[in-house]
Write a protein that holds these residues in place. Sequence first.
Motif, PDB file in Angstrom:
ATOM      1  N   ILE A  35       0.859  -1.192   0.000  1.00  0.00           N
ATOM      2  CA  ILE A  35       0.000   0.000   0.000  1.00  0.00           C
ATOM      3  C   ILE A  35       0.894   1.240   0.000  1.00  0.00           C
ATOM      4  O   ILE A  35       0.642   2.219  -0.711  1.00  0.00           O
ATOM      5  CB  ILE A  35      -0.954   0.004   1.218  1.00  0.00           C
ATOM      6  N   ALA A  36       1.967   1.196   0.796  1.00  0.00           N
ATOM      7  CA  ALA A  36       2.939   2.291   0.810  1.00  0.00           C
ATOM      8  C   ALA A  36       3.623   2.429  -0.555  1.00  0.00           C
ATOM      9  O   ALA A  36       3.859   3.544  -1.033  1.00  0.00           O
ATOM     10  CB  ALA A  36       3.975   2.046   1.895  1.00  0.00           C
ATOM     11  N   GLY A  96      -5.753  -4.365  -7.489  1.00  0.00           N
ATOM     12  CA  GLY A  96      -6.298  -5.727  -7.624  1.00  0.00           C
ATOM     13  C   GLY A  96      -5.305  -6.777  -7.177  1.00  0.00           C
ATOM     14  O   GLY A  96      -5.664  -7.745  -6.487  1.00  0.00           O
ATOM     15  N   ASN A  97      -4.049  -6.575  -7.547  1.00  0.00           N
ATOM     16  CA  ASN A  97      -2.996  -7.523  -7.187  1.00  0.00           C
ATOM     17  C   ASN A  97      -2.789  -7.590  -5.679  1.00  0.00           C
ATOM     18  O   ASN A  97      -2.618  -8.674  -5.104  1.00  0.00           O
ATOM     19  CB  ASN A  97      -1.691  -7.102  -7.882  1.00  0.00           C
ATOM     20  N   ILE A  98      -2.839  -6.430  -5.022  1.00  0.00           N
ATOM     21  CA  ILE A  98      -2.640  -6.363  -3.569  1.00  0.00           C
ATOM     22  C   ILE A  98      -3.755  -7.101  -2.839  1.00  0.00           C
ATOM     23  O   ILE A  98      -3.503  -7.960  -1.987  1.00  0.00           O
ATOM     24  CB  ILE A  98      -2.569  -4.893  -3.095  1.00  0.00           C
ATOM     25  N   LEU A 133      -5.213 -11.929   0.173  1.00  0.00           N
ATOM     26  CA  LEU A 133      -6.216 -12.935   0.538  1.00  0.00           C
ATOM     27  C   LEU A 133      -5.699 -14.352   0.289  1.00  0.00           C
ATOM     28  O   LEU A 133      -5.765 -15.220   1.169  1.00  0.00           O
ATOM     29  CB  LEU A 133      -7.503 -12.689  -0.261  1.00  0.00           C
ATOM     30  N   LEU A 134      -5.153 -14.580  -0.901  1.00  0.00           N
ATOM     31  CA  LEU A 134      -4.653 -15.921  -1.239  1.00  0.00           C
ATOM     32  C   LEU A 134      -3.448 -16.310  -0.385  1.00  0.00           C
ATOM     33  O   LEU A 134      -3.343 -17.459   0.063  1.00  0.00           O
ATOM     34  CB  LEU A 134      -4.281 -15.985  -2.723  1.00  0.00           C
ATOM     35  N   ALA A 135      -2.550 -15.356  -0.155  1.00  0.00           N
ATOM     36  CA  ALA A 135      -1.350 -15.660   0.636  1.00  0.00           C
ATOM     37  C   ALA A 135      -1.722 -16.057   2.059  1.00  0.00           C
ATOM     38  O   ALA A 135      -1.198 -17.042   2.599  1.00  0.00           O
ATOM     39  CB  ALA A 135      -0.418 -14.453   0.645  1.00  0.00           C
ATOM     40  N   LEU A 136      -2.620 -15.302   2.686  1.00  0.00           N
ATOM     41  CA  LEU A 136      -3.042 -15.616   4.057  1.00  0.00           C
ATOM     42  C   LEU A 136      -3.773 -16.949   4.117  1.00  0.00           C
ATOM     43  O   LEU A 136      -3.528 -17.776   4.999  1.00  0.00           O
ATOM     44  CB  LEU A 136      -3.944 -14.494   4.594  1.00  0.00           C
ATOM     45  N   PHE A 137      -4.679 -17.162   3.168  1.00  0.00           N
ATOM     46  CA  PHE A 137      -5.442 -18.409   3.140  1.00  0.00           C
ATOM     47  C   PHE A 137      -4.521 -19.619   3.009  1.00  0.00           C
ATOM     48  O   PHE A 137      -4.630 -20.595   3.761  1.00  0.00           O
ATOM     49  CB  PHE A 137      -6.457 -18.388   1.987  1.00  0.00           C
ATOM     50  N   PRO A 164       3.781 -18.001   0.744  1.00  0.00           N
ATOM     51  CA  PRO A 164       4.781 -16.977   1.080  1.00  0.00           C
ATOM     52  C   PRO A 164       5.446 -16.331  -0.135  1.00  0.00           C
ATOM     53  O   PRO A 164       6.101 -15.297   0.004  1.00  0.00           O
ATOM     54  CB  PRO A 164       5.810 -17.753   1.915  1.00  0.00           C
ATOM     55  N   SER A 165       5.296 -16.938  -1.324  1.00  0.00           N
ATOM     56  CA  SER A 165       5.884 -16.324  -2.526  1.00  0.00           C
ATOM     57  C   SER A 165       5.017 -15.181  -3.050  1.00  0.00           C
ATOM     58  O   SER A 165       5.515 -14.290  -3.746  1.00  0.00           O
ATOM     59  CB  SER A 165       6.058 -17.366  -3.640  1.00  0.00           C
ATOM     60  N   ILE A 166       3.716 -15.219  -2.723  1.00  0.00           N
ATOM     61  CA  ILE A 166       2.810 -14.194  -3.262  1.00  0.00           C
ATOM     62  C   ILE A 166       3.160 -12.813  -2.731  1.00  0.00           C
ATOM     63  O   ILE A 166       3.121 -11.827  -3.471  1.00  0.00           O
ATOM     64  CB  ILE A 166       1.330 -14.539  -2.945  1.00  0.00           C
ATOM     65  N   ASN A 167       3.502 -12.715  -1.415  1.00  0.00           N
ATOM     66  CA  ASN A 167       3.815 -11.372  -0.903  1.00  0.00           C
ATOM     67  C   ASN A 167       5.058 -10.801  -1.570  1.00  0.00           C
ATOM     68  O   ASN A 167       5.173  -9.590  -1.755  1.00  0.00           O
ATOM     69  CB  ASN A 167       3.921 -11.349   0.625  1.00  0.00           C
ATOM     70  N   THR A 168       5.990 -11.665  -1.985  1.00  0.00           N
ATOM     71  CA  THR A 168       7.154 -11.179  -2.738  1.00  0.00           C
ATOM     72  C   THR A 168       6.721 -10.748  -4.136  1.00  0.00           C
ATOM     73  O   THR A 168       7.199  -9.738  -4.661  1.00  0.00           O
ATOM     74  CB  THR A 168       8.232 -12.276  -2.847  1.00  0.00           C
ATOM     75  N   GLN A 169       5.797 -11.506  -4.727  1.00  0.00           N
ATOM     76  CA  GLN A 169       5.294 -11.176  -6.074  1.00  0.00           C
ATOM     77  C   GLN A 169       4.634  -9.800  -6.101  1.00  0.00           C
ATOM     78  O   GLN A 169       4.899  -8.989  -7.004  1.00  0.00           O
ATOM     79  CB  GLN A 169       4.305 -12.255  -6.530  1.00  0.00           C
TER      80      GLN A 169
END
Length: 690
Positions: free
Chosen positions: A476-477, A606-608, A613-617, A664-669
Amino acid sequence: MEKYFILSTIVVSIVAFVFAFWLYLWVSKQPSSNKKVASIGKLIRKGANTFLRKEYIVLAKFAGVIAILIFVFLPEPIWKGNILANLTMLISYVFGTGLSALAGKIGIQVATIANVKTAEAAQKGIKPSFLNGFRGGAVMGMAVVGASLLGIALVFLITENSTALLGFSFGASSLALFAKAGGGIFTKTADISADLVGKVELGIPEDDPRNPAVIADNVGDNVGDVAGMGADLFDSNVASLAAALVMAVALGGVTGKNVMMVFCFATIGLLASVIGVGAAKMGKKGNPTHALNMSTYVTTAIFIALTFVATLIFKFEWRIWGASVVGLLVGVIIGITTDYFTNDERKPVRNVAKASESGPAFTIINGVSYGFLSVLPAMVGIAISALVAYKLCEPLGANYGMFGISMAAVGMLSIVGMIISNDAYGPIVDNARGLVEMGNLGETALEITDSLDSAGNTVKAVTKGFSIGAAGLTVIALLGAFMSEVNVKALELGYDLITGFDIMDPVIFFGLLVGAAVPAVFSALLMLGVNRNAERMVKEIHRQFQEIPGLVEGKEGVIPEYDKCISIATTGALKELIPAGLFAIVATIVVGFVGGVKAVGGFLVGNIVSGLLLALFMSNSGGLWDNGKKYVESGNCGGKGSFAHKAAVVGDTVGDPFKDTAGPSINTQITVVSLLASLLSTIFLALSIF
């Protein structure tokens, strides 16, 4: 005066390196005399270093291509004449990539020593075994955060250019993306294959030396959960600081008080982590989960107290301090809620274990359901921290609201040194548990390492939730940093400034829908890679059990061909790691050239949202299934070998690529595409179809 703050950051970073070296020497000097454990540990160390070397060769080639493109096109095409600016961006990118790679290498070196020491210390009791595992992980924590702060401080001190910081951050993020993906594919290939053939088909123990995939599984813990996660959290910390500094410079210039505040708070965070790690301890009959969590709470309290004093002394804005504290407290709350859904002492894990008595379908349905439920508190927490931080800082002036969000991200990641220490502890004690079983160190040592491993799984799930939450605030930042970069160029070209993204605008809505789809496709590509690789390894395990006489029976002197499984995991991971990351990068560039900066803004939003959501799930449901399996193995719901146990193993197998590869790869993506958007904002502003 701001240079004094930057120099103090450099000094504290060096202190962290010295402390990390002392911890490394302490772990190295711990006694270990069991020859069998030493020989197995050597195999794990060799396999991990071989994979890391081959992975880094592939990534060096990729980084080389990106470096050339950066030199030619960023921050502006080289033919426009400002070669020095492009060279600065190139050096910053390479520096970020190199430090990220170094973070992974340091983690591997200490983890593959600490696992042996932790295993043998378990014969003396839980306290020395815990201390070996935790201090081994803390080397990684101190080195990673020390390197990230040192890198940011040096780049800013030398260049005084906030865009160069984005180049440094992109170097760290792009390497982290592929390191996490490659390590995740390797580790889950071996883990799934070992579990399906060993536990489900043959009913042999988890770390039985007869299983040809067992060494590859232990190697995977290091390359995925140590090297990969180290690079990931290095990237998150660098990205949060880069975003905050970009906005701080936009608000008050390179000598402004906001810049001083970013460096001051980041430095205090590292100092608090050093104190927290040094003070961490556990009694002879203590609870390892409680000890790990208490060290996090102590570090949090130290950070809040020291930043309060710093704000008082240096007359920083109290509203910005409040935003940082809100970010940190929400990070801790996200960790606590993650603990509820993944701890085997809580209802969700026990309910999933109970459901396993009715078969694997019920295991999976329950795990998926609780995984989705776990998303709500974390997403609401991120939303609240962003909203409170924005509203707190909004009265300070235009764009201070977004700066407040960036400082909330800095606050949440301020104790990242402790978070990484806890995270790296997990794979070390997991390896130690395997070494105890393979080295026949006795039932008492096995019970101790089982207890440490269970705590490691719970804390790993908590740290993943924490890191995903921090990534949420960071991106977001970074969205704010993207707007700052666009508006600087828009002023030069005489274009309208961007103040927000209206989703009723069809160009923005186009970007939003494409961006929301990217994390799902990215995850699918990674998990299909794991699936293909695991199928190859299962065939190899079957071949060895069929063709090597006496292997199934465990005859004396019969040893499986461990290196064949390590080779399959390595080759497959290196083959599969590039497509997913490349897809995310190409999608960002295509959207930018089609719809310009507005479409990219929608794409990032949209990506964020979809990515978080997917990363946490996936992270939480995977951790839930893993501890559900361990709860059954500890003697509940029928115990080892029961129908419920086999169902729980199937659930854990489904959850493996969820929690250790894709999640955990999604937050890097999302960090990579956000940084890429900021770096290419000038080009997207000038060249787009719509």
